[in-house]
Design an enzyme around this catalytic site. Structure first.
Site, mmCIF file in Angstrom:
data_model
loop_
_atom_site.group_PDB
_atom_site.id
_atom_site.type_symbol
_atom_site.label_atom_id
_atom_site.label_comp_id
_atom_site.label_asym_id
_atom_site.label_seq_id
_atom_site.Cartn_x
_atom_site.Cartn_y
_atom_site.Cartn_z
ATOM 1 N N ASP A 22 0.843 -1.198 0.000
ATOM 2 C CA ASP A 22 0.000 0.000 0.000
ATOM 3 C C ASP A 22 0.880 1.250 0.000
ATOM 4 O O ASP A 22 1.165 1.844 1.030
ATOM 5 C CB ASP A 22 -0.895 -0.022 1.243
ATOM 6 C CG ASP A 22 -2.075 0.908 1.088
ATOM 7 O OD1 ASP A 22 -2.300 1.391 -0.037
ATOM 8 O OD2 ASP A 22 -2.770 1.145 2.084
ATOM 9 N N TYR A 72 7.363 -5.999 -8.262
ATOM 10 C CA TYR A 72 6.444 -7.112 -8.504
ATOM 11 C C TYR A 72 6.100 -7.348 -9.968
ATOM 12 O O TYR A 72 5.172 -8.104 -10.268
ATOM 13 C CB TYR A 72 5.156 -6.931 -7.704
ATOM 14 C CG TYR A 72 4.556 -5.533 -7.767
ATOM 15 C CD1 TYR A 72 4.065 -5.020 -8.951
ATOM 16 C CD2 TYR A 72 4.493 -4.744 -6.624
ATOM 17 C CE1 TYR A 72 3.508 -3.754 -9.003
ATOM 18 C CE2 TYR A 72 3.943 -3.471 -6.671
ATOM 19 C CZ TYR A 72 3.459 -2.980 -7.863
ATOM 20 O OH TYR A 72 2.920 -1.731 -7.918
ATOM 21 N N ARG A 104 2.843 6.643 -11.675
ATOM 22 C CA ARG A 104 1.744 6.116 -12.474
ATOM 23 C C ARG A 104 1.053 7.211 -13.274
ATOM 24 O O ARG A 104 0.660 7.001 -14.408
ATOM 25 C CB ARG A 104 0.740 5.420 -11.551
ATOM 26 C CG ARG A 104 -0.421 4.838 -12.302
ATOM 27 C CD ARG A 104 -1.300 4.003 -11.399
ATOM 28 N NE ARG A 104 -2.240 3.263 -12.206
ATOM 29 C CZ ARG A 104 -3.379 3.755 -12.674
ATOM 30 N NH1 ARG A 104 -3.707 5.002 -12.398
ATOM 31 N NH2 ARG A 104 -4.176 3.016 -13.413
ATOM 32 N N CYS A 110 -21.642 28.218 15.880
ATOM 33 C CA CYS A 110 -22.076 29.177 16.891
ATOM 34 C C CYS A 110 -21.676 30.566 16.386
ATOM 35 O O CYS A 110 -20.496 30.820 16.159
ATOM 36 C CB CYS A 110 -21.384 28.858 18.219
ATOM 37 S SG CYS A 110 -21.526 30.217 19.389
HETATM 38 S S1 IVH Z 1 0.562 -5.871 -10.340
HETATM 39 C C1 IVH Z 1 -0.983 -5.086 -14.587
HETATM 40 N N1 IVH Z 1 1.330 -6.486 -7.933
HETATM 41 O O1 IVH Z 1 -1.862 -2.077 -6.850
HETATM 42 C C2 IVH Z 1 -0.850 -5.341 -13.126
HETATM 43 N N2 IVH Z 1 0.297 -4.375 -8.236
HETATM 44 O O2 IVH Z 1 -4.615 -1.902 -8.043
HETATM 45 C C3 IVH Z 1 0.063 -4.416 -12.483
HETATM 46 N N3 IVH Z 1 0.184 -3.016 -6.185
HETATM 47 O O3 IVH Z 1 -1.224 0.088 -9.509
HETATM 48 C C4 IVH Z 1 0.010 -4.380 -11.028
HETATM 49 N N4 IVH Z 1 1.174 -4.453 -4.855
HETATM 50 O O4 IVH Z 1 0.338 0.188 -7.494
HETATM 51 C C5 IVH Z 1 0.736 -5.563 -8.695
HETATM 52 N N5 IVH Z 1 2.117 -7.182 -5.863
HETATM 53 C C6 IVH Z 1 1.531 -6.256 -6.621
HETATM 54 C C7 IVH Z 1 1.107 -5.019 -6.095
HETATM 55 C C8 IVH Z 1 0.478 -4.104 -6.941
HETATM 56 C C9 IVH Z 1 0.632 -3.248 -4.951
HETATM 57 C C10 IVH Z 1 -0.525 -1.782 -6.590
HETATM 58 C C11 IVH Z 1 0.009 -1.134 -7.835
HETATM 59 C C12 IVH Z 1 -1.127 -1.107 -8.815
HETATM 60 C C13 IVH Z 1 -2.320 -1.286 -7.923
HETATM 61 C C14 IVH Z 1 -3.407 -1.996 -8.682
#
Ligand code: IVH
Length: 670
Positions: free
Chosen positions: A119, A227, A138, A426
């Site tokens: 998060d 990730y 982003r 008030c």
């Molecule tokens: S994968 C195309 N893996 O969650 C998929 N996102 O709601 C790309 N996030 O914008 C995202 N942990 O900022 C992925 N283990 C994780 C993640 C993750 C956090 C966030 C990321 C993304 C958002 C998507």
């Protein structure tokens, strides 16, 4: 060490060794050497680099501290759009995802990778030939802000990769996070400085990443987990092995990332992390499940917003049920009455919750709270607990609904509804005790007039004794008058008096903020003060003239005019001025004789609010910089106001010249 080759070799060795220790410390959490030894190596490298600028390298570990020079952000398009993930909130929904995937893959075998959903704020890093070349936020998914300098200060992010096997060019995505420990430290510091607190580590991380001063970013202790690896010629045909390869190149990849072979393993992973995540050093708001095979990912494809090969499972916010003792109504310095639920103390996410704001009458109504109800309190990653519902099954038969008060709980004056809002206030501005003492407390606080020794209790005592009925009365206090009160000795009286004296030096912008004009916060106060330059000019302005100032809308303008036309306020301001409180803006900070901008050339473009173009030109020269007429590769900065021409903007972006705004520029020379 005289031989230049020998110096070069030592520098290279030190850089490599320091990066290895950074990796051990920040990524593996397994340092091989102590802080002291690390500092000694770093100092040796700094000294060698200072003596031998010919070995300068922007990728050196010494550059991770962040430079003090502020730069504005340029935007860059993403090579692959940054999509989001579909959300689920229960094990059953995740199981559905697994079943759907099986159907779409026509019964093929497939494996799922389970991982943490961090998060924080997402980041896309581009590496070329093993070096970090760009970091982009982003943004809107298509393009984001280039924050490379700030990202370089995050020590767990490799500037130069180790190991081998990385593609010549690739992108890696991850989440920038502020660990709980750093978050708590930062908020404690902000509380001490009376600055607004960050609600959660996510806001703190994204706010920090957008700071214009990389040195401040470096100080805040951000971290990053990765990730997702994208590009051609990736080392493996599956997600998990690619992430393992990334880990071997120096990226921090969570140990929680693991292969799950069937629904049972997926369910067990969820039930394990639902509890175990509380022990992690960083905030997580769920788990992510991804199909492991890249070929299968390709076959599953994407919807318009998210991949079909991945899903997020969101954790339940931590919730507790506790009886309501009573609702109190509190009056702020602006007269707004806030209902507060006073609860039977309950433990929630490691802290005891006793009170939670109910915000306004509409919220009490929509929750339908009755006397003695049991309330659900949640803390979904936020520091401030929230009442989210009522356990109606436990309601005491016949209990009355909680009613909002009709008159001020402090002075009894009938309340009036704030136009266009759900709140009541008030109207007895000058006779209602908590409003008066609240304004005094605001006036003396650190970010306003910074008068030491007067807090909530003291302002109440000063008011009760008849000494301070408004902020101007503070300047009539004497040591003797304070010492005549029960609880003050000579030392505390001295401290208050000398600090009141010091407050006369506080700049005009802060004086405007300190007055407690409704809707005039810190930023608005600065804008108004800088546009008007003096209290006399401000008092002479009408609402129309005020709305011509950047960001001042009709509501703020009306509030300023209303405040400044009230005879009681005019008298207070006249007394503050007579006491010597600053009623004019300082001359532009020209930093006489400074060489802060020495050797830097500037192009000025657009329309400005704080100073005129000529004033900015003078400031550049007074600080050793040079004004040039048009943008070229030799330009160091473009100082841009509103309406900067698109051709100039494009040219500056193409040449990679930082575009800075007024505030950044003023910070550079202050
Ligand atoms: S994968 C195309 N893996 O969650 C998929 N996102 O709601 C790309 N996030 O914008 C995202 N942990 O900022 C992925 N283990 C994780 C993640 C993750 C956090 C966030 C990321 C993304 C958002 C998507």
């Amino acid at each position: 060490m005289t031989d230049s080759n020998e110096v070069g070799r030592r520098i290279a060795d030190l850089r490599q060794e320091l990066e290895r220790h950074n990796y051990n410390y920040y990524v593996k959490n397994a340092p091989e050497i102590g802080d002291r030894e690390f500092d000694t190596l770093m100092k040796e490298l700094e000294a060698l680099e200072a003596a031998h600028p010919e070995y300068d390298d922007p990728y050196s570990p010494t550059r991770r501290v962040g430079s003090d020079i502020s730069k504005g952000f340029v935007q860059a398009p993403h090579i692959h759009p940054m999509l989001s993930l579909g959300n689920t909130y229960s094990v059953a929904e995740v199981d559905d995802f697994v079943r759907r995937t099986r159907e779409s893959l026509m019964g093929q075998d497939f494996a799922i990778v389970g991982e943490m959903k961090f998060d924080g704020t997402s980041i896309s890093l581009i590496y070329e030939d093993g070096r970090l070349v760009r970091a982009v936020t982003r943004g809107d998914g298509e393009k984001g802000d280039v924050v490379t300098e700030n990202v370089k200060t995050i020590k767990s992010i490799p500037l130069v990769l180790s190991g081998s096997g990385w593609p010549r060019q690739f992108e890696i995505r991850g989440e920038i996070v502020l660990p709980w420990k750093e978050f708590d430290r930062l908020n404690a510091e902000r509380e001490f400085n009376e600055e607004p607190l960050f609600a959660n580590p996510r806001n703190a991380a994204s706010g920090t990443l957008k700071l214009l001063n990389p040195a401040e970013v470096a100080r805040r202790g951000l971290d990053a987990y990765f990730y997702y690896l994208l590009g051609e010629d990736l080392p493996a045909d599956n997600h998990l092995d690619n992430m393992r390869a990334a880990a071997s190149w120096g990226f921090k990849v969570s140990d929680a990332m693991t292969l799950l072979n069937n629904i049972e393993e997926v369910d067990a992973y969820i039930s394990h992390w639902d509890a175990a995540r509380k022990n992690l050093p960083v905030a997580t708001d769920g788990l992510v499940f991804k199909v492991n095979s890249l070929v299968q990912q390709l076959n599953l494809g994407y919807t318009a917003k998210s991949p079909r090969w991945a899903i997020a499972y969101k954790f339940q916010a931590e919730r507790a049920l506790t009886p309501l003792k009573f609702v109190s109504f509190e009056v702020g310095r602006m007269g707004i009455v806030t209902p507060v639920a006073n609860l039977e103390p309950v433990l929630l996410s490691g802290t005891i919750v006793k009170r939670a704001s109910l915000h306004n009458e509409d919220i009490i109504r929509s929750l339908d709270i009755h006397q003695g109800d049991s309330l659900y309190v949640e803390k979904g990653g936020e520091i401030i607990p929230k009442i989210t519902g009522v356990d109606t099954s436990a309601r005491i038969a016949g209990s009355a609904p909680v009613e909002f008060v009709k008159s001020c709980p402090a002075c009894g004056t009938p309340l009036v509804r704030v136009e266009g809002e759900a709140s009541w206030m008030c109207p007895n501005k000058y006779g209602c005790t908590p409003q008066i003492t609240g304004r005094v407390e605001h006036f003396v606080s650190r970010r306003m007039m910074n008068i030491d020794g007067i807090g909530e209790e003291t302002s109440e005592v000063l008011f009760a004794s008849g000494l301070v009925a408004n902020i101007a009365d503070l300047y009539s206090l004497t040591k003797e008058k304070i010492m005549a009160l029960d609880r003050f000795g000579e030392r505390s009286a001295d401290r208050i008096i000398s600090s009141i004296e010091e407050s006369k030096k506080v700049p005009f912008e802060r004086v405007v903020f300190a007055l407690s004009i409704p809707f005039v916060g810190e930023t608005v106060a600065k804008k108004v003060a800088r546009a008007c330059k003096s209290m006399d000019a401000l008092m002479a302005m009408n609402a129309e003239q005020l709305t011509a100032i950047d960001d001042i809308g009709p509501r703020i303008a009306a509030s300023i005019v209303d405040y400044l036309s009230a005879p009681a306020n005019r008298e207070i301001i006249a007394r503050l001025a007579a006491a010597g409180v600053r009623m004019e803006i300082d001359a532009p900070a020209q930093g006489q004789g400074s060489d802060r901008l020495a050797g830097r050339s500037f192009v000025i473009s657009g329309v400005f609010t704080h100073h005129s173009r000529d004033e900015y030109k003078a400031m550049i020269e007074a600080n050793g910089g040079k004004n040039v007429g048009s943008i070229s590769s030799k330009t160091d900065y473009v100082l841009a106001g509103a309406n900067m021409g698109p051709a100039k903007l494009e040219k500056a972006s193409k040449l990679g010249i930082p575009i800075i705004d007024e505030t950044t520029f003023l910070a550079m020379i202050s």
